[in-house]
Design a protein around this motif. Sequence first.
Motif, PDB file in Angstrom:
ATOM      1  N   GLU A  67       0.827  -1.220   0.000  1.00 17.01           N
ATOM      2  CA  GLU A  67       0.000   0.000   0.000  1.00 17.01           C
ATOM      3  C   GLU A  67       0.854   1.259   0.000  1.00 17.01           C
ATOM      4  O   GLU A  67       0.417   2.316  -0.473  1.00 17.01           O
ATOM      5  CB  GLU A  67      -0.916   0.010   1.226  1.00 17.01           C
ATOM      6  N   VAL A  68       2.061   1.165   0.566  1.00 17.77           N
ATOM      7  CA  VAL A  68       3.016   2.272   0.586  1.00 17.77           C
ATOM      8  C   VAL A  68       4.369   1.699   0.185  1.00 17.77           C
ATOM      9  O   VAL A  68       4.578   0.486   0.205  1.00 17.77           O
ATOM     10  CB  VAL A  68       3.105   2.928   1.976  1.00 17.77           C
ATOM     11  N   THR A  69       5.299   2.561  -0.175  1.00 20.10           N
ATOM     12  CA  THR A  69       6.613   2.084  -0.609  1.00 20.10           C
ATOM     13  C   THR A  69       7.685   2.263   0.450  1.00 20.10           C
ATOM     14  O   THR A  69       8.864   2.000   0.198  1.00 20.10           O
ATOM     15  CB  THR A  69       7.057   2.808  -1.891  1.00 20.10           C
TER      16      THR A  69
ATOM     17  N   TYR B 249      11.400  -6.199  -2.372  1.00 23.28           N
ATOM     18  CA  TYR B 249      10.021  -6.572  -2.042  1.00 23.28           C
ATOM     19  C   TYR B 249       9.044  -5.401  -2.147  1.00 23.28           C
ATOM     20  O   TYR B 249       7.981  -5.422  -1.548  1.00 23.28           O
ATOM     21  CB  TYR B 249       9.984  -7.215  -0.650  1.00 23.28           C
ATOM     22  N   GLY B 250       9.435  -4.386  -2.909  1.00 20.53           N
ATOM     23  CA  GLY B 250       8.517  -3.295  -3.203  1.00 20.53           C
ATOM     24  C   GLY B 250       8.471  -2.183  -2.179  1.00 20.53           C
ATOM     25  O   GLY B 250       7.530  -1.385  -2.179  1.00 20.53           O
TER      26      GLY B 250
ATOM     27  N   ASN C 230      -1.682  -1.011   6.440  1.00 17.27           N
ATOM     28  CA  ASN C 230      -0.783  -1.429   5.357  1.00 17.27           C
ATOM     29  C   ASN C 230      -0.406  -2.912   5.478  1.00 17.27           C
ATOM     30  O   ASN C 230       0.767  -3.259   5.628  1.00 17.27           O
ATOM     31  CB  ASN C 230       0.500  -0.585   5.394  1.00 17.27           C
ATOM     32  N   PRO C 231      -1.367  -3.820   5.383  1.00 15.55           N
ATOM     33  CA  PRO C 231      -1.039  -5.241   5.587  1.00 15.55           C
ATOM     34  C   PRO C 231      -0.094  -5.812   4.537  1.00 15.55           C
ATOM     35  O   PRO C 231       0.791  -6.607   4.869  1.00 15.55           O
ATOM     36  CB  PRO C 231      -2.406  -5.922   5.545  1.00 15.55           C
ATOM     37  N   ASN C 232      -0.256  -5.434   3.267  1.00 18.22           N
ATOM     38  CA  ASN C 232       0.655  -5.944   2.241  1.00 18.22           C
ATOM     39  C   ASN C 232       2.059  -5.387   2.425  1.00 18.22           C
ATOM     40  O   ASN C 232       3.053  -6.103   2.260  1.00 18.22           O
ATOM     41  CB  ASN C 232       0.147  -5.594   0.841  1.00 18.22           C
TER      42      ASN C 232
END
Length: 438
Positions: free
Chosen positions: A50-52, A79-80, A276-278
């Motif tokens: 959701e955020v970087t 991992y983004g 921001n779980p992901n």
Amino acid sequence: MTQITSQITSQITPPSRRRFLQATGAMATMAAARLALPAGAWAATPGTPEVTGCTLGYIALTDSAPLIIASEKGLYAKYGMPDVRVEKQASWGATRDNMALGSASGGIDGGHILRPKVHLYSTGSVMQNGQPLAMYTLLNLNEDGQGLSVRQDYADSGVGIDSSPLKEIFAARRAAGEDIPVAMTFPGGTHDLWMRYWLAAGGIDPTRDVDLIVVPPPQMVANMKVGNMEAFCVGEPWNEQLVNQGIGFTAATTGELWARHPEKILGMRADWVDANPNATVALMMAVMEAQMWCDLPENKQEMAEIIGRRQWYNVPVADIVGRIQGQINYGNGRDELRPELAMKFWGRNGETSYPWKSLDAWFVTENKRWGYLPGDLDTAALVNGTNRSDLWLAAAAGLGLTPDFGDSRGVETFFDGKTFDPADPDAYLDAQSIKAMV
């Protein structure tokens, strides 16, 4: 003593029972909400973050290495999460205050913290104005690798894993009206609990027989050098640096008190994780891969060189590398290769990294023992409301791993023969002859 007097922290005043009930009730509600959701609904599967980025704090202690290695090796970006910031904190008190602020207000979202801090923050017991700050334990950063160090003056006293040789020495000094400053890093934190356990096992009451003070980890060696303390408990590299400078010696490593004991964690503000779980799972995957890297023997030298750099710890490699390889120079004539005492980051199948709930139960119970948490606090509710082993399993799956871990590591055994059964924590408390419960 003026240099350290300003750092002395008095015993925490037990908070009101009403506030504890409110805080732990909230934790229990959060845990129940997760259980009511469909299986896996809270265990976010790896997806687009959701955020970087986020802001993580760390103290200059070797067990923060996975956060630093993840940054240096580009794993957050892998991992983004390319915008993760890893920022040094001056003390555990500063970490607490910056955690309360959050990155939106110039603080931090999470990071390298003492494992019991999640419970102490979430109940509000160490927060300003007693205001609870909901936190989650995401993963265990390491096992072992801390030390109980003593002034060089006591090298011939016989003190070691058995602290009792200090009992008469301290009693005589107390009778003469002297202070006996013994340092740890944060009230109710791991170093406080290791020091208290070690002293109490030798018949020394840490509440009455010594003066427990708080000193930030990087300041331990300098303060012992000028005579401001008799002993301290802290993580590496400060015990090894003390020995290398000839100022003191290691009476025991904490792995000798409790083999494979948990120590620091990756802890995060609950509101950041919930939003921001992901991103949380991506962050964990980066740190877990770094833990695997840190555990490989062939990487120890490079790890010491990286974390010792000026921008991280600013510590000579020689003060780091020995003990992470299991070479323990105690500083009192003992120099032993003890690989079982080396700091562990990943373990077999990730069992070091996994946040066993049974280990949280010990920390809550031990903080009850010393009066930081009330004796009738609902341990299970607090642990279930703060421990996110579900997210660890999701991150492990994202890494292609399929560990089969439950909630309990089983019965734990300590160096003095005492045991802790997470299914019966009261029996552990009943077995302790020295305690300060409220």
